[in-house]
Design a protein around this motif. Sequence first.
Motif, PDB file in Angstrom:
ATOM      1  N   THR A  34       0.827  -1.211   0.000  1.00  0.00           N
ATOM      2  CA  THR A  34       0.000   0.000   0.000  1.00  0.00           C
ATOM      3  C   THR A  34       0.858   1.256   0.000  1.00  0.00           C
ATOM      4  N   THR A  35       1.878   1.268   0.845  1.00  0.00           N
ATOM      5  CA  THR A  35       2.768   2.434   0.902  1.00  0.00           C
ATOM      6  C   THR A  35       3.494   2.640  -0.415  1.00  0.00           C
ATOM      7  N   ARG A  37       2.617   1.677  -3.471  1.00  0.00           N
ATOM      8  CA  ARG A  37       1.702   2.162  -4.508  1.00  0.00           C
ATOM      9  C   ARG A  37       1.339   3.632  -4.292  1.00  0.00           C
ATOM     10  N   THR A  38       1.141   4.014  -3.034  1.00  0.00           N
ATOM     11  CA  THR A  38       0.796   5.411  -2.754  1.00  0.00           C
ATOM     12  C   THR A  38       1.928   6.345  -3.147  1.00  0.00           C
ATOM     13  N   ALA A  41       2.276   6.522  -6.950  1.00  0.00           N
ATOM     14  CA  ALA A  41       1.210   7.347  -7.526  1.00  0.00           C
ATOM     15  C   ALA A  41       1.468   8.827  -7.281  1.00  0.00           C
ATOM     16  N   ALA A  42       1.971   9.181  -6.079  1.00  0.00           N
ATOM     17  CA  ALA A  42       2.281  10.577  -5.782  1.00  0.00           C
ATOM     18  C   ALA A  42       3.410  11.102  -6.667  1.00  0.00           C
TER      19      ALA A  42
END
Length: 548
Positions: A34-35, A37-38, A41-42
Amino acid sequence: MRLTRFKTVRGRLLALLIAIALPIAGLTAVAAVTTYRTVIAAIELSQARAADDFAVRTRVWYRGALRTLLASGALIASGQPSKADCDASSRLLLDQVRGFRALRLVMSDGRVCSTSLDSGVAAGDMAAISAKLKELPSTRIWADNELAQARYDHVALGERSYLAIHARNIGGAMPQEALLLVNTELLDQVFDLGDDSEGMNVALLARGGRVVASRGEDPDISWLPAQERVPESKLRWEAPSRVGGERAYAARMVADPDFYVITSFDDAPVRAARLQFLVLLLAPLLTLTLLCLVYLRAIDSHCVRWLRGIEAAARARSTGKTARAVVAEEMPSDIRSVAEAFNTMVDEQEVRQRRLQTALDDNRFLVRELHHRVKNSLQVVQSYIGLTKRDYRSEARWALADAECRVHVLSAAYRFTLADGEMQPVRVDLFIDDVVTMISNLIRRRDQWISGRIETGASLSVDRIIPLGFMVVDVASRVLRSTPGVSITIIVSDIDASTIEIALEADRDIAHSQPPKLFAGLLAQIEAVQAGGAEGRRLGSWRVRHRA
């Protein structure tokens, strides 16, 4: 947790796995993915926004330059000045605004005002540029309305290049057409990368890959993509650069259909995100590894140690040694039950094995004696027939000789199969050679001859070799009985690794007789397939499969 509370191996393993491994592994994987991918994406969003930011700056600069052109043109044209006054006003404007290098105005009455600060830009050059841009389509408007029909382009005169802003059909008191040439260095302020620009490059490109202006760490613009991709509106992708190596790119259209802004980024943020991902993943996993070591230690102490004892006892059994599995009170109940069952099985197996070995030895002795008795009995029968044959002549003597030969086939088969004291397959070449010799000695006349050409190393079991010998004797006997002076050759050869062919040939054409019904039974016993019938000199050929 005391694993001894669980009485079965499965209970202990599952309890430890559920209590330690699964929650940590699941939470670690979810948090790390999750981290990652976040963050990725950022990073991609920030790169796209950087391209948008530079595109907006460029559009604002172009609109400002257009406003200046329109305002200056209106001011100059408002007083209907003479050409000299128009040129003077235009030069004054160019002197006041840094970066404006040339201006050309076409008044509503057809008068032309043309001024340049660069000696390499002549009035004729500006007229040619204006005519060329006038034929090209106008730049698409950025909002609901536009100040004028404008065209933004990039031109080169000599060794210098300029940004060209062309407006036409302005209307009102303004000139009908205006052209402004601007130094490309003015875009350096628009493309100011700021302090936090490490690894980033930006450029304004025209369709076809022409670079109008660029800023960044790599002044030779080798960071541009190897293959141009013109965005319809906006675009972000990853591709090899002109010098190789993957880079991230973001592009945004500035002035349709030609000008667009492209930004390039190195992979430092992505590497940092990957490092963060590895840290988030590996730190808990190292803890999990330590717990797994404890887990493996527990498995070895409470499970594997006892299972290895049972395995060692089982492997010792395979080498002929007598061994028993260790049984202890601290063993898990199910493993102890397996060990006790194994020991009971070993005891029962040893008893059965001793009984079976005794019975096998008795059977081997009886079989050996039985076959010796059969072989001796056949020899007695053969000798009795040979003695009786002396008292007869003609057909009776021939029938007894034929019977003696067939008994010899049985005797020879048992002699070969019991050559080493145990029953074994019989070599075809040795057996057929013996049969040929016996036929020659017993049933041929003086003017007849029989020989063998045997080229095989195949072997057949005794229950197949006996009917094979009967078949050879039957075919040879019928020919020798009916054809005086004939010579017969028995040919045995390999067809392939698992098939042999038995063929009988005479030295002349003979009259063939129908084989007896018993002959078909012999072929079935041998499992033979007829390869050729009796015709002319050929007495027949048959193919027999064997184990290679």
